[in-house]
Structures are given as C-alpha cells and as structure tokens.
Design a protein around this motif. Sequence first.
Motif, PDB file in Angstrom:
ATOM      1  N   THR A 146       0.842  -1.192   0.000  1.00 56.49           N
ATOM      2  CA  THR A 146       0.000   0.000   0.000  1.00 56.49           C
ATOM      3  C   THR A 146       0.876   1.241   0.000  1.00 56.49           C
ATOM      4  OG1 THR A 146      -1.754  -1.122   1.240  1.00 56.49           O
ATOM      5  CG2 THR A 146      -1.776   1.287   1.272  1.00 56.49           C
ATOM      6  N   ILE A 148      -4.467   9.788   0.431  1.00 59.07           N
ATOM      7  CA  ILE A 148      -5.113   8.770  -0.399  1.00 59.07           C
ATOM      8  C   ILE A 148      -4.459   7.433  -0.081  1.00 59.07           C
ATOM      9  CG2 ILE A 148      -5.512   7.925  -2.751  1.00 59.07           C
ATOM     10  CD1 ILE A 148      -5.446  10.851  -3.663  1.00 59.07           C
ATOM     11  N   TRP A 201      -3.707   4.100  -1.175  1.00 58.11           N
ATOM     12  CA  TRP A 201      -3.648   3.429  -2.470  1.00 58.11           C
ATOM     13  C   TRP A 201      -3.190   1.989  -2.260  1.00 58.11           C
ATOM     14  CZ3 TRP A 201       0.398   4.819  -6.809  1.00 58.11           C
ATOM     15  CH2 TRP A 201       0.108   4.084  -7.970  1.00 58.11           C
ATOM     16  N   LYS A 202      -4.118   1.070  -2.275  1.00 56.39           N
ATOM     17  CA  LYS A 202      -3.795  -0.349  -2.112  1.00 56.39           C
ATOM     18  C   LYS A 202      -3.336  -0.887  -3.462  1.00 56.39           C
ATOM     19  CE  LYS A 202      -7.056  -0.925   1.693  1.00 56.39           C
ATOM     20  NZ  LYS A 202      -5.992  -0.887   2.717  1.00 56.39           N
ATOM     21  N   ILE A 203      -2.048  -0.941  -3.636  1.00 59.07           N
ATOM     22  CA  ILE A 203      -1.480  -1.287  -4.932  1.00 59.07           C
ATOM     23  C   ILE A 203      -1.736  -2.743  -5.295  1.00 59.07           C
ATOM     24  CG2 ILE A 203       0.688  -1.576  -6.191  1.00 59.07           C
ATOM     25  CD1 ILE A 203       1.756   0.845  -4.844  1.00 59.07           C
ATOM     26  N   SER A 239       0.136   4.815 -13.384  1.00 51.81           N
ATOM     27  CA  SER A 239      -0.962   4.598 -12.439  1.00 51.81           C
ATOM     28  C   SER A 239      -0.867   5.527 -11.232  1.00 51.81           C
ATOM     29  CB  SER A 239      -0.991   3.141 -11.983  1.00 51.81           C
ATOM     30  OG  SER A 239       0.184   2.809 -11.263  1.00 51.81           O
ATOM     31  N   PHE A 240       0.316   6.053 -10.924  1.00 52.55           N
ATOM     32  CA  PHE A 240       0.446   7.044  -9.849  1.00 52.55           C
ATOM     33  C   PHE A 240      -0.423   8.260 -10.166  1.00 52.55           C
ATOM     34  CE2 PHE A 240       2.784  10.972  -8.603  1.00 52.55           C
ATOM     35  CZ  PHE A 240       2.607  10.894  -7.230  1.00 52.55           C
ATOM     36  N   THR A 297      -2.914   8.444 -12.573  1.00 51.90           N
ATOM     37  CA  THR A 297      -4.326   8.113 -12.767  1.00 51.90           C
ATOM     38  C   THR A 297      -5.024   7.888 -11.425  1.00 51.90           C
ATOM     39  OG1 THR A 297      -3.748   5.772 -13.091  1.00 51.90           O
ATOM     40  CG2 THR A 297      -3.949   7.148 -15.066  1.00 51.90           C
ATOM     41  N   THR A 298      -4.296   7.376 -10.434  1.00 52.99           N
ATOM     42  CA  THR A 298      -4.876   7.201  -9.101  1.00 52.99           C
ATOM     43  C   THR A 298      -5.193   8.546  -8.466  1.00 52.99           C
ATOM     44  OG1 THR A 298      -3.750   5.092  -8.760  1.00 52.99           O
ATOM     45  CG2 THR A 298      -4.466   6.287  -6.779  1.00 52.99           C
ATOM     46  N   ALA A 310      -8.210  10.024 -10.188  1.00 60.22           N
ATOM     47  CA  ALA A 310      -9.462   9.337  -9.873  1.00 60.22           C
ATOM     48  C   ALA A 310      -9.958   9.657  -8.468  1.00 60.22           C
ATOM     49  CB  ALA A 310      -9.273   7.833 -10.029  1.00 60.22           C
ATOM     50  N   ASN A 311      -9.071  10.131  -7.594  1.00 61.37           N
ATOM     51  CA  ASN A 311      -9.433  10.322  -6.191  1.00 61.37           C
ATOM     52  C   ASN A 311      -9.477  11.779  -5.743  1.00 61.37           C
ATOM     53  OD1 ASN A 311      -9.502   7.526  -4.643  1.00 61.37           O
ATOM     54  ND2 ASN A 311      -7.888   7.395  -6.200  1.00 61.37           N
ATOM     55  N   THR A 362      -2.854  15.009 -14.742  1.00 59.64           N
ATOM     56  CA  THR A 362      -3.110  15.642 -13.435  1.00 59.64           C
ATOM     57  C   THR A 362      -2.996  17.166 -13.443  1.00 59.64           C
ATOM     58  OG1 THR A 362      -0.778  15.224 -12.884  1.00 59.64           O
ATOM     59  CG2 THR A 362      -2.414  13.637 -12.071  1.00 59.64           C
TER      60      THR A 362
END
Length: 328
Positions: free
Chosen positions: A192, A211, A213-215, A230-231, A233-234, A237-238, A322
């Motif tokens: 995480t 946030i 983030w459970k990877i 994905s860093f 996009t996460t 998304a949040n 972002t």
Amino acid sequence: MRWSLIIFLSLGLFSSCSNDFDLTEDKKDIPVVYGLINPQDTAHYIRIERAFIDESVSALEIAQRPDSLYYEDITASIVDLETSDRYTLTRVDGNAEGYIRDQGVFAQAPNYLYKLHSNEFLPVNNRSYRFELDRGDNKALVTAETVIVDNPTLVAPPPTDASFNFNYNLDNPIEPYMFSWKLTDGVIFDLTLRLKYIESINGGPFENKVIEWKIAKSIEDLFYELDKVSFYTTLAANIEEDASAQRLFQNIDVVLESGGQAILDYINIGSANLGITSSQEIPTFTNLSEGVGIFSSRNRLINTDVPITPLTQDSLKNGSITRQLNFQ
C-alpha cells in the motif's frame, strides 16, 4: 496502531449453510476461530464463535441468536511454546471497542471478541505460539499453532535516501517502478502507498489529505512492478477537480504487510474450486485441531515520508493526466 486484522469473512465459511446436513446427532456446535497476531499491534483480538447446527431450526435463524452464536463459559489462551507462559484472553464487546459488526445474517449485538493488550502479551518475531480454546464439559481442547513472521525489509526503494521517480512519457513508455523486499518468514504480502498532500480551496487554510492506495494484495513474490502512469491516474481518480484549489504534494508512506503460511493456504484453498467449469463446492481451510478457522500471524513495515523527485513533481503539475488538479 491498535488494530488487528481479526476477521476474514466473519463466519463466511457458513454463508452457504442450509438445512440439508446429514447429521448424526440432534445438535452439534462447531468452534469457529479467526485471529491474526501482529507484534506491532497494541491490542490483539480473536473472534471465537460457534456454528450451532440444529436440524429443526433454520441456520439463518440460529445466526441471529447470540446465545447460539457465542459460547458463554470458555477459556481462550495463547501459550508461548518457548517459555510455556500462558496468556488468557478477556471477552469484550467489539462494538464498544470500535469494531462495529457489519449488517448481515449474523447478530450485530453483542459483538463478542477476545482481547489481549500488548501490556499483557507482546509476541516475539520467529517464536512459536499455540492458541487453546477450552469449552469445558470435558470437550477436547481446540488448538492451533503459528510462528510469528518477522517484518519485511524493503530493498527498493531503499529505506534511506529514497525518492520516488514516477516521471513518464505517454508517447514513450518506460520501465515500471520496481518494489522489492528481502526474504522473510512471510509468504504472502500486501503493498500500500499513502499519497499525502495538502489542499486549499477558495483561498482557505491548507488541510492535510491522504489517499490510501492499495497497490496489490496477496503477492507471493518478493517484488512488484508498478506502472508509473498509475500514480497519476490514481490521483486523478481520487481528487476532485476544482479551479479554486491549490495543492502541494508532500510525500509517500510505503506500507508492506507480510503474512504466514496459513494465510496463504486459507486464500488459495478458498479460491481453488471456483469458476464456470468447477463443481462450485467451495473447499474450506482450517488449521484448528477441531472446527473451522485460522490462527496465524502477520507483520508490517512502514517507511514514512518518502519524497518524490523534481521530475515527478513537474509531471504532476504539468502532465496531461493531473494538470487540472492544480498541484503547484
């Protein structure tokens, strides 16, 4: 940190119970135990219940009866197999301890758990412990043993002088970010990242934001490859877009949790027979001498406040994914 992972499915192994059991006696109680011991927890909780099967009463009805769900007069202990020291757990109401039971087929209140505070019991890495449940009435002890897994050690990113480089170019994909850790007694791992930033809306005071983030969960390797994109996009998304927002990225906590062999067996056996070509009969795992459940251990490593590189800051501020989030 005072929590302990105490419930996987909270008697979920009995979610498919019906009245179709072929019973040889009118009534039978089956001990159900779930407990994971973590040396870093300030309190250890174990759920102890029973599946009380009565061929004359619906399983759903029994699940709503606390006097059928819980034992009234038992002794639960943990024994240090090296020193023979015995630690007796105390029954508490989980609802009063801050662990509210989810709504479902089982009675929500009371929500009995069995507790040991770290002032009473401090488990030692790599040492063996035995759980013992004495139900009285000359019934056999219910037992299970575990070795306390040690906490993992990160190799990458290194624990000192580390920084995350998530810089990317969508037109020219680059290698993933590699996490790796040293071999431990643990055989299954969760990874995480806690992404920490501060935020001001409409010129107001800055507030701390995190946030979780459970990877990845249930990793069986000693490494994990993360897609750097994905860093971003996460985060996108949040975090809500707001033209009035000002945001400053702070740093990242890395949380790596390890679990013992019994946890891996529990997960693997539970999913072994699922799928459109399977029999749909879900096998159950237990390491108890009698009954159903699991007694095992876990441990946790946390590397706090790892910064990101200037190039990553620039991608966060100006990158196409972002830049609308107004990171400065």
